[in-house]
Design a protein around this motif. Sequence first.
Motif, PDB file in Angstrom:
ATOM      1  N   SER A 155      36.649  48.041  46.323  1.00  0.00           N
ATOM      2  CA  SER A 155      37.578  47.212  47.107  1.00  0.00           C
ATOM      3  C   SER A 155      36.918  46.552  48.315  1.00  0.00           C
ATOM      4  O   SER A 155      37.146  45.377  48.590  1.00  0.00           O
ATOM      5  CB  SER A 155      38.771  48.059  47.576  1.00  0.00           C
ATOM      6  N   ALA A 156      36.091  47.318  49.046  1.00  0.00           N
ATOM      7  CA  ALA A 156      35.464  46.772  50.253  1.00  0.00           C
ATOM      8  C   ALA A 156      34.478  45.655  49.934  1.00  0.00           C
ATOM      9  O   ALA A 156      34.171  44.822  50.794  1.00  0.00           O
ATOM     10  CB  ALA A 156      34.740  47.889  51.016  1.00  0.00           C
ATOM     11  N   VAL A 157      34.005  45.600  48.708  1.00  0.00           N
ATOM     12  CA  VAL A 157      33.035  44.578  48.286  1.00  0.00           C
ATOM     13  C   VAL A 157      33.738  43.358  47.696  1.00  0.00           C
ATOM     14  O   VAL A 157      33.404  42.214  48.023  1.00  0.00           O
ATOM     15  CB  VAL A 157      32.042  45.167  47.263  1.00  0.00           C
ATOM     16  N   VAL A 158      34.735  43.584  46.836  1.00  0.00           N
ATOM     17  CA  VAL A 158      35.389  42.468  46.135  1.00  0.00           C
ATOM     18  C   VAL A 158      36.567  41.889  46.910  1.00  0.00           C
ATOM     19  O   VAL A 158      37.088  40.837  46.559  1.00  0.00           O
ATOM     20  CB  VAL A 158      35.846  42.870  44.715  1.00  0.00           C
ATOM     21  N   GLY A 159      37.018  42.594  47.954  1.00  0.00           N
ATOM     22  CA  GLY A 159      38.112  42.072  48.779  1.00  0.00           C
ATOM     23  C   GLY A 159      39.488  42.204  48.148  1.00  0.00           C
ATOM     24  O   GLY A 159      40.427  41.524  48.557  1.00  0.00           O
ATOM     25  N   ILE A 160      39.626  43.061  47.162  1.00  0.00           N
ATOM     26  CA  ILE A 160      40.918  43.335  46.525  1.00  0.00           C
ATOM     27  C   ILE A 160      41.103  44.844  46.510  1.00  0.00           C
ATOM     28  O   ILE A 160      40.183  45.578  46.137  1.00  0.00           O
ATOM     29  CB  ILE A 160      40.983  42.806  45.082  1.00  0.00           C
ATOM     30  N   ARG A 161      42.278  45.315  46.921  1.00  0.00           N
ATOM     31  CA  ARG A 161      42.548  46.746  46.952  1.00  0.00           C
ATOM     32  C   ARG A 161      43.657  47.115  45.963  1.00  0.00           C
ATOM     33  O   ARG A 161      44.590  46.357  45.759  1.00  0.00           O
ATOM     34  CB  ARG A 161      42.989  47.185  48.366  1.00  0.00           C
ATOM     35  N   LYS A 162      43.505  48.270  45.357  1.00  0.00           N
ATOM     36  CA  LYS A 162      44.617  48.824  44.599  1.00  0.00           C
ATOM     37  C   LYS A 162      45.796  49.007  45.563  1.00  0.00           C
ATOM     38  O   LYS A 162      45.589  49.318  46.731  1.00  0.00           O
ATOM     39  CB  LYS A 162      44.247  50.188  44.016  1.00  0.00           C
ATOM     40  N   PRO A 163      46.999  48.812  45.094  1.00  0.00           N
ATOM     41  CA  PRO A 163      47.448  48.689  43.699  1.00  0.00           C
ATOM     42  C   PRO A 163      47.468  47.256  43.134  1.00  0.00           C
ATOM     43  O   PRO A 163      48.165  47.007  42.164  1.00  0.00           O
ATOM     44  CB  PRO A 163      48.866  49.249  43.764  1.00  0.00           C
ATOM     45  N   ASP A 164      46.748  46.326  43.740  1.00  0.00           N
ATOM     46  CA  ASP A 164      46.697  44.958  43.207  1.00  0.00           C
ATOM     47  C   ASP A 164      46.063  45.001  41.809  1.00  0.00           C
ATOM     48  O   ASP A 164      44.894  45.409  41.665  1.00  0.00           O
ATOM     49  CB  ASP A 164      45.857  44.081  44.141  1.00  0.00           C
ATOM     50  N   PRO A 165      46.770  44.594  40.764  1.00  0.00           N
ATOM     51  CA  PRO A 165      46.236  44.677  39.398  1.00  0.00           C
ATOM     52  C   PRO A 165      44.965  43.864  39.188  1.00  0.00           C
ATOM     53  O   PRO A 165      44.203  44.131  38.245  1.00  0.00           O
ATOM     54  CB  PRO A 165      47.378  44.130  38.531  1.00  0.00           C
ATOM     55  N   ARG A 166      44.720  42.884  40.067  1.00  0.00           N
ATOM     56  CA  ARG A 166      43.528  42.038  39.878  1.00  0.00           C
ATOM     57  C   ARG A 166      42.230  42.835  39.940  1.00  0.00           C
ATOM     58  O   ARG A 166      41.242  42.455  39.309  1.00  0.00           O
ATOM     59  CB  ARG A 166      43.502  40.924  40.928  1.00  0.00           C
ATOM     60  N   ILE A 167      42.232  43.941  40.676  1.00  0.00           N
ATOM     61  CA  ILE A 167      41.000  44.733  40.762  1.00  0.00           C
ATOM     62  C   ILE A 167      40.697  45.391  39.418  1.00  0.00           C
ATOM     63  O   ILE A 167      39.536  45.551  39.029  1.00  0.00           O
ATOM     64  CB  ILE A 167      41.071  45.767  41.907  1.00  0.00           C
ATOM     65  N   TYR A 168      41.750  45.715  38.673  1.00  0.00           N
ATOM     66  CA  TYR A 168      41.528  46.271  37.342  1.00  0.00           C
ATOM     67  C   TYR A 168      41.146  45.189  36.331  1.00  0.00           C
ATOM     68  O   TYR A 168      40.387  45.438  35.389  1.00  0.00           O
ATOM     69  CB  TYR A 168      42.749  47.067  36.877  1.00  0.00           C
ATOM     70  N   LYS A 169      41.621  43.980  36.550  1.00  0.00           N
ATOM     71  CA  LYS A 169      41.170  42.863  35.701  1.00  0.00           C
ATOM     72  C   LYS A 169      39.664  42.666  35.827  1.00  0.00           C
ATOM     73  O   LYS A 169      38.974  42.391  34.846  1.00  0.00           O
ATOM     74  CB  LYS A 169      41.910  41.577  36.092  1.00  0.00           C
ATOM     75  N   LEU A 170      39.156  42.819  37.061  1.00  0.00           N
ATOM     76  CA  LEU A 170      37.715  42.705  37.279  1.00  0.00           C
ATOM     77  C   LEU A 170      36.968  43.798  36.514  1.00  0.00           C
ATOM     78  O   LEU A 170      35.899  43.546  35.945  1.00  0.00           O
ATOM     79  CB  LEU A 170      37.388  42.791  38.766  1.00  0.00           C
ATOM     80  N   GLY A 171      37.531  44.992  36.494  1.00  0.00           N
ATOM     81  CA  GLY A 171      36.909  46.084  35.755  1.00  0.00           C
ATOM     82  C   GLY A 171      36.859  45.819  34.260  1.00  0.00           C
ATOM     83  O   GLY A 171      35.845  46.072  33.598  1.00  0.00           O
ATOM     84  N   VAL A 172      37.946  45.285  33.735  1.00  0.00           N
ATOM     85  CA  VAL A 172      37.999  44.937  32.305  1.00  0.00           C
ATOM     86  C   VAL A 172      36.970  43.854  31.989  1.00  0.00           C
ATOM     87  O   VAL A 172      36.268  43.919  30.971  1.00  0.00           O
ATOM     88  CB  VAL A 172      39.419  44.482  31.912  1.00  0.00           C
ATOM     89  N   GLU A 173      36.856  42.867  32.865  1.00  0.00           N
ATOM     90  CA  GLU A 173      35.875  41.797  32.674  1.00  0.00           C
ATOM     91  C   GLU A 173      34.447  42.338  32.672  1.00  0.00           C
ATOM     92  O   GLU A 173      33.598  41.882  31.900  1.00  0.00           O
ATOM     93  CB  GLU A 173      36.035  40.741  33.769  1.00  0.00           C
ATOM     94  N   GLU A 174      34.171  43.324  33.531  1.00  0.00           N
ATOM     95  CA  GLU A 174      32.830  43.919  33.569  1.00  0.00           C
ATOM     96  C   GLU A 174      32.505  44.628  32.249  1.00  0.00           C
ATOM     97  O   GLU A 174      31.346  44.659  31.821  1.00  0.00           O
ATOM     98  CB  GLU A 174      32.717  44.912  34.735  1.00  0.00           C
ATOM     99  N   LEU A 175      33.512  45.172  31.596  1.00  0.00           N
ATOM    100  CA  LEU A 175      33.304  45.813  30.298  1.00  0.00           C
ATOM    101  C   LEU A 175      33.148  44.797  29.177  1.00  0.00           C
ATOM    102  O   LEU A 175      32.621  45.130  28.110  1.00  0.00           O
ATOM    103  CB  LEU A 175      34.479  46.748  29.981  1.00  0.00           C
ATOM    104  N   GLY A 176      33.628  43.566  29.412  1.00  0.00           N
ATOM    105  CA  GLY A 176      33.573  42.541  28.377  1.00  0.00           C
ATOM    106  C   GLY A 176      34.525  42.812  27.232  1.00  0.00           C
ATOM    107  O   GLY A 176      34.259  42.433  26.083  1.00  0.00           O
TER     108      GLY A 176
END
Length: 233
Positions: A155-176
């Motif tokens: 969160s401190a790096v990407v500027g998005i904190r849970k519970p914002d779902p966008r942070i999990y979208k980033l995780g899914v994208e990293e997995l491809g």
Amino acid sequence: MIKGYIFDYGGTLDTEGHHWGKVLWHSYQRQNVPVTEEQFREAYVYGERTLGNVPIIKPNYTFYKTLDTKLRLEMEYICSSGFWDAGEDEMNRMHKAVLDDVYSEVKMVTDHSRDVLEKLNANYPMVLVSNFYGNVGVVLKEFKLDHLFLAIVESAVVGIRKPDPRIYKLGVEELGLQPDEVVVVGDSFYKDIEPANKIGCKTIWFKGEGWTDKVYDETLPDRIITDIAQILQ
């Protein structure tokens, strides 16, 4: 068809699903810090808010140093609020006792988590998604967990904190992968399970001792576990 995993860090890989506030409070009890739970909770909230608003934790801080800083904020607040009339020597002694007690417990839990994740990682790629202070990479190295994750979304790096779902979208994208091909594992129902569910991921709730007695809809997660090893079953 599950093809990858996303893990939360704090509360999931380091405390067996228990809320960090509860973990610290139980250590205060074991070490006989003379405060009530209500007084501790006030100090805990103060410490977390301070760390969230002020960049006290540096990117090179180990977990031991992070915990040291967190506990000092709490105990100084407890003393300055008049909850505990401790001299500097007494506070330093209690601070060290709680610090070493909690760190020893976390080391044991992360050793267990690492054993499980290494087995899981043999078949699945994994990403870490965490609300943290900018030093979670250092913490993962400290506990020998860093080799297990393809990427870290912090969160401190990407500027998005849970519970914002966008942070999990980033995780899914990293997995491809697609969301429905990913399982999210976390201890917080509203910071992990609910937002991951919203974007279409499968979810495993690591249910431990919560900060409150709030009752959640246990039909929402796909699974509920009380030991991380149950993921392998």
